[in-house]
Design an enzyme around this catalytic site. Structure first.
Site, short mmCIF file in Angstrom:
data_model
loop_
_atom_site.label_atom_id
_atom_site.label_comp_id
_atom_site.label_asym_id
_atom_site.label_seq_id
_atom_site.Cartn_x
_atom_site.Cartn_y
_atom_site.Cartn_z
N HIS A 159 0.82 -1.21 0.00
CA HIS A 159 0.00 0.00 0.00
C HIS A 159 0.86 1.26 0.00
O HIS A 159 0.55 2.23 -0.69
CB HIS A 159 -0.93 0.01 1.22
CG HIS A 159 -2.01 -1.00 1.16
ND1 HIS A 159 -3.26 -0.73 0.65
CD2 HIS A 159 -2.04 -2.31 1.54
CE1 HIS A 159 -4.02 -1.82 0.72
NE2 HIS A 159 -3.30 -2.78 1.26
N ASP A 176 -5.71 6.34 0.87
CA ASP A 176 -5.89 4.95 0.46
C ASP A 176 -7.36 4.59 0.59
O ASP A 176 -7.99 4.88 1.61
CB ASP A 176 -5.04 4.04 1.36
CG ASP A 176 -4.95 2.61 0.85
OD1 ASP A 176 -6.01 2.00 0.62
OD2 ASP A 176 -3.82 2.10 0.70
#
Length: 452
Positions: free
Chosen positions: A21, A113
């Protein structure tokens, strides 16, 4: 020194935990910074400590002290960590944005995110644009979308994107998310929370490029303002426009860089099989034996990443028995390895970052997905992009050494698959070039933010 710089505007980037991520979001941040933006990346304290050397152009701020408050492995497991991260991290993020309000460069946009949907509420409260950043492929997100509406018990706003023959996703074991309730497992319910508040996002960003997922993007554009800003690979491997950008700057394990590169330098062009299943996925003991036997039987040399937690699964004396043709390491500098002329194919779990890297470097893939989006990525590598081949599993859900060997030989020697890989490498580079679609999108986002 920071105050003396003249920036176009200030963007705050909220990154999720985990290497897969963080890396693409930090690479996107570097790209923004190279174009005159002030960029602050917010994440957990352990990540900020690890990332501070990643780029002098990006500021890193901790909004959650995982050492004190507890990380993913702390009491209560994954679910408890998520709850703590939201409660503490959201408050610290709010205070950090407030702190910037009276500065020379107040925050003009929050890129978050998509796994952190509560960030979109914060962006809305501050009346600044929010951009949801998906670190999985457009296709994987499209495969989850019908499940999201199924959980909500609402009809889909448009027909699902068709992926005939795509197997259902295998699921990782995360008991702390709770017992199964309803049609979908707790992990699927958690993943589908990425769609919460997504209608509030000014942009929906992906580490991909338009030509790679053209049909999916057309479908998805009926839902959101989709912008593919990838590949988010360090600049030295693509366009070399971001100064000194030759590494992500974050590794969960220490790579054996010198040993790997010296060994590869002794090998002929396209002669090495590279095997790695990333930071999160791993093979079970039986599958490790099959993989080991396949590599033993192949005529090519191999570089195999076996993490410290997997060492005990190797057959007895395997390292010694294969030392004439193989190098086994606990971690390696994957970018440098895939870019090396000696590497002929990549045996991979097909995580999205690994998939994008393989495509960017023109390396054919033998796809052995372990869970979730890896299934979709392996499917597209083989069925859509033509740069991969997926070994078949037997009745025991295991892939035999003979089947792995067959697929490796096809990836190493198949003319069609190699030509496709070279073509996709060219298209990946074009996407991020000065007049490429991804770079145009980044400029468009910057222009919109500056105009606020």
């Amino acid at each position: 020194m920071d105050g003396k710089k003249n920036y176009k505007a200030h963007v705050m980037v909220l990154a999720y935990h985990g290497q897969g991520h963080i890396n693409p979001m930090v690479q996107f941040s570097k790209r923004l910074a190279s174009k005159g933006m002030k960029v602050t990346v917010c994440t957990m304290l352990s990540n900020t400590k690890a990332m501070k050397s990643a780029s002098s152009s990006v500021i890193f701020e901790a909004i959650y002290d995982d050492a004190t408050e507890g990380g993913v492995g702390a009491q209560g497991g994954f679910k408890a960590f998520l709850d703590r991260f939201e409660a503490i991290g959201s408050q610290n993020l709010i205070e950090l944005i407030k702190k910037q309000e009276n500065s020379e460069y107040p925050v003009k946009c929050l890129v978050y995110d998509a796994n952190i949907p509560w960030a979109s509420v914060i962006a809305k409260d501050f009346a600044i644009p929010g951009a949801a950043f998906f670190t999985q492929s457009c296709a994987a997100v499209a495969s989850y979308y019908p499940m999201h509406y199924d959980i909500l018990e609402k009809p889909l706003p448009l027909p699902a994107f068709s992926m005939p023959g795509l197997p259902p996703p295998k699921l990782p074991y995360l008991p702390s998310l709770g017992a199964a309730t309803g049609k979908h497992s707790p992990i699927i319910q958690h993943i589908c929370k990425q769609f919460d508040n997504i209608e509030n996002a000014e942009w929906v960003l992906f580490n991909s490029f338009d030509k790679l997922e053209e049909e999916v993007v057309k479908w998805m554009s009926n839902l959101w303002t989709v912008r593919n800003i990838g590949p988010t690979v360090p600049s030295v491997y693509l366009d070399n426009r971001v100064e000194n950008d030759n590494d992500y700057g974050f590794n969960m394990y220490k790579p054996s860089t010198e040993a790997c590169m010296e060994w590869l330098n002794t090998k002929e062009t396209g002669s090495v099989i590279y095997v790695s299943f990333g930071s999160a996925a791993s093979l079970n003991a039986d599958q490790m034996v099959e993989m080991g036997e396949a590599l033993k039987q192949c005529t090519n040399s191999f570089l195999w990443v076996v993490k410290p937690t997997e060492q005990s699964k190797l057959p007895a004396n395997y390292v010694e028995e294969t030392s004439d043709k193989g190098l086994i390491v606990t971690w390696c500098p994957q970018l440098e390895v895939l870019a090396h002329k000696a590497v002929g194919c990549f045996v991979s779990h097909c995580g999205w970052n690994s998939t994008v890297e393989a495509i960017s470097f023109g390396v054919p893939v033998v796809g052995m997905p372990q869970f979730l989006d890896q299934m979709t990525n392996a499917y597209f590598l083989e069925q859509v992009w033509g740069v991969g081949i997926q070994p078949k599993e037997n009745e025991q859900n295991r892939t035999t050494a003979k089947e792995i060997e067959r697929c490796i030989n096809e990836a190493m020697n198949g003319e069609k698959i190699r030509k496709k890989a070279i073509e996709w490498k060219r298209l990946a580079k074009e996407a991020i070039d000065e007049k490429g679609s991804s770079d145009i999108y980044i400029d468009e986002i910057i222009s919109r933010i500056v105009a606020l």
